[in-house]
Design a protein around this motif. Structure first.
Motif, mmCIF file in Angstrom:
data_model
loop_
_atom_site.group_PDB
_atom_site.id
_atom_site.type_symbol
_atom_site.label_atom_id
_atom_site.label_comp_id
_atom_site.label_asym_id
_atom_site.label_seq_id
_atom_site.Cartn_x
_atom_site.Cartn_y
_atom_site.Cartn_z
ATOM 1 N N VAL A 1 41.475 49.260 42.457
ATOM 2 C CA VAL A 1 40.398 49.058 41.499
ATOM 3 C C VAL A 1 41.056 48.668 40.178
ATOM 4 O O VAL A 1 42.203 48.810 39.997
ATOM 5 N N ASP A 2 40.162 47.525 39.740
ATOM 6 C CA ASP A 2 40.809 46.852 38.350
ATOM 7 C C ASP A 2 39.541 46.580 37.318
ATOM 8 O O ASP A 2 38.382 46.191 38.078
ATOM 9 N N LEU A 3 39.911 46.653 36.388
ATOM 10 C CA LEU A 3 38.783 46.487 34.909
ATOM 11 C C LEU A 3 38.662 44.949 35.178
ATOM 12 O O LEU A 3 37.593 44.440 34.435
ATOM 13 N N VAL B 1 40.312 41.668 40.466
ATOM 14 C CA VAL B 1 39.759 42.028 41.838
ATOM 15 C C VAL B 1 39.621 40.822 42.808
ATOM 16 O O VAL B 1 39.722 40.952 43.908
ATOM 17 N N ARG B 2 39.265 39.579 42.097
ATOM 18 C CA ARG B 2 39.063 38.133 43.001
ATOM 19 C C ARG B 2 40.328 38.066 43.567
ATOM 20 O O ARG B 2 40.773 37.583 44.773
ATOM 21 N N VAL C 1 38.833 46.841 47.488
ATOM 22 C CA VAL C 1 38.969 46.484 45.995
ATOM 23 C C VAL C 1 37.693 46.674 45.411
ATOM 24 O O VAL C 1 36.786 45.867 45.945
ATOM 25 N N LYS C 2 37.785 47.424 44.228
ATOM 26 C CA LYS C 2 36.500 47.586 43.323
ATOM 27 C C LYS C 2 36.716 47.170 41.991
ATOM 28 O O LYS C 2 37.887 47.145 41.515
ATOM 29 N N HIS C 3 35.728 46.606 41.440
ATOM 30 C CA HIS C 3 35.577 46.393 39.778
ATOM 31 C C HIS C 3 35.230 47.467 39.312
ATOM 32 O O HIS C 3 33.922 47.788 39.644
#
Length: 313
Positions: A200-202, A207-208, A225-227
């Motif tokens: 996960v990343d802010l 994320v891309r 992977v999630k935003h």
């Protein structure tokens, strides 16, 4: 989109402190040009896949941060200025020089490539930029990587610390959460060791980039992977939670850890500059964790922790 490249030339001993300042103000990309580090890598054989010419030592490093020219730029520049002034007061013997230019996104996203070469980390990991060619050994785990605008090439001490510990403790079938995945390098490494990973990343750019690297390494069946917020978008509990971020963010996410880390699980926290390690350890103790291992490299610290009830297992 335009970006402000801010280059800080600093005495070599101040390299980590300036890099940490950039991370603290929310800089999504930092590059470090350190002739001494480059020469050390050459002499150590870490970059054994690539040849370099003569390297001239200057006694200084150039830390470049890249900030979006948006409504937050002025505030971030003010914070950086305040941080640099504090460093000048604390370390008057350091050389600190600052300059800034406006660059196009595609320019700064490729500017650091001259310093990113195939690199061996630990016993089995070989980090290979997409534009380089190597002949890996039979036991090597190759991490194909194009970090683009996301942090995490494996050459920074914080990332290499994590990779070495992951190699030692990740077992096939483990569930791993990677908080602040950046380029996705740690998620990919865990997957290649046999884990199932949620990253996960802010930062939507991260994320891309992480998804592109996950696909490139053919681990998309093992890695999601999630935003979103580092803890709130994850479901269930993991055997291992990894956070290679900065001290202040690690302290903030500790309150979410009970929800996402199994009672017998482990927490790896890296990205901690050495003078903040005590703060993070204290925060971990307050959250019910016990540090079972501490590793240091080039002024950066990794802390490995378990819940106190499980620390003796």
């Amino acid at each position: 989109m335009n970006w402000r490249e801010v280059a800080v030339t600093v005495s070599s001993e101040g390299e980590e402190a300036v890099a940490d300042l950039f991370y603290q103000i929310g800089c999504p990309g930092v590059s470090i040009e350190d002739p001494e580090l480059l020469r050390n890598y050459i002499e150590s054989g870490v970059w054994d896949y690539h040849g370099f010419g003569e390297v001239t030592l200057t006694g200084t490093s150039v830390i470049k941060g890249y900030l979006c020219e948006d409504d937050h730029l002025a505030k971030r520049m003010e914070q950086l200025d305040e941080g640099l002034r504090e460093l000048v007061e604390r370390f008057p013997e350091w050389v600190i020089q600052v300059k800034g230019i406006t660059v196009q996104e595609e320019d700064w996203a490729t500017a650091w490539k001259a310093y990113f070469k195939p690199t061996r980390v630990g016993r089995r990991f070989v980090i290979k930029p997409t534009w380089e060619k190597i002949e890996p050994g039979a036991e090597d785990l190759v991490l194909e990587l194009d970090p683009g605008m996301a942090f995490g090439t494996g050459t920074h001490a914080t990332t290499s610390l994590c990779l070495k510990v992951l190699e030692e403790i990740v077992q096939p079938g483990m569930k791993v959460f990677d908080l602040g995945t950046g380029s996705g390098i740690l998620a990919i490494a865990a997957a290649k060791l046999g884990a199932e990973v949620e990253a996960v990343d802010l930062d939507p750019v991260a994320v891309r980039v992480a998804q592109e690297n996950i696909d490139l390494n053919k681990v998309s069946e093992q890695v999601t992977v999630k935003h979103g917020d580092l803890g709130s978008v994850l479901n269930g509990q993991a055997d291992l939670v990894v956070a290679n971020i900065i001290a202040d963010v690690i302290l903030l996410l500790l309150s979410d850890l009970k929800r996402i880390l199994k009672p017998e699980g482990e927490f790896l926290a890296s990205g901690i500059i050495d003078n903040r390690a005590d703060d993070v350890e204290a925060g971990m103790r307050e959250a019910g964790l016990e540090v079972i291992e501490k590793r240091e490299s080039s002024g950066w610290v990794l802390l490995r922790a378990r819940w106190k009830s499980s620390a003796s297992l």
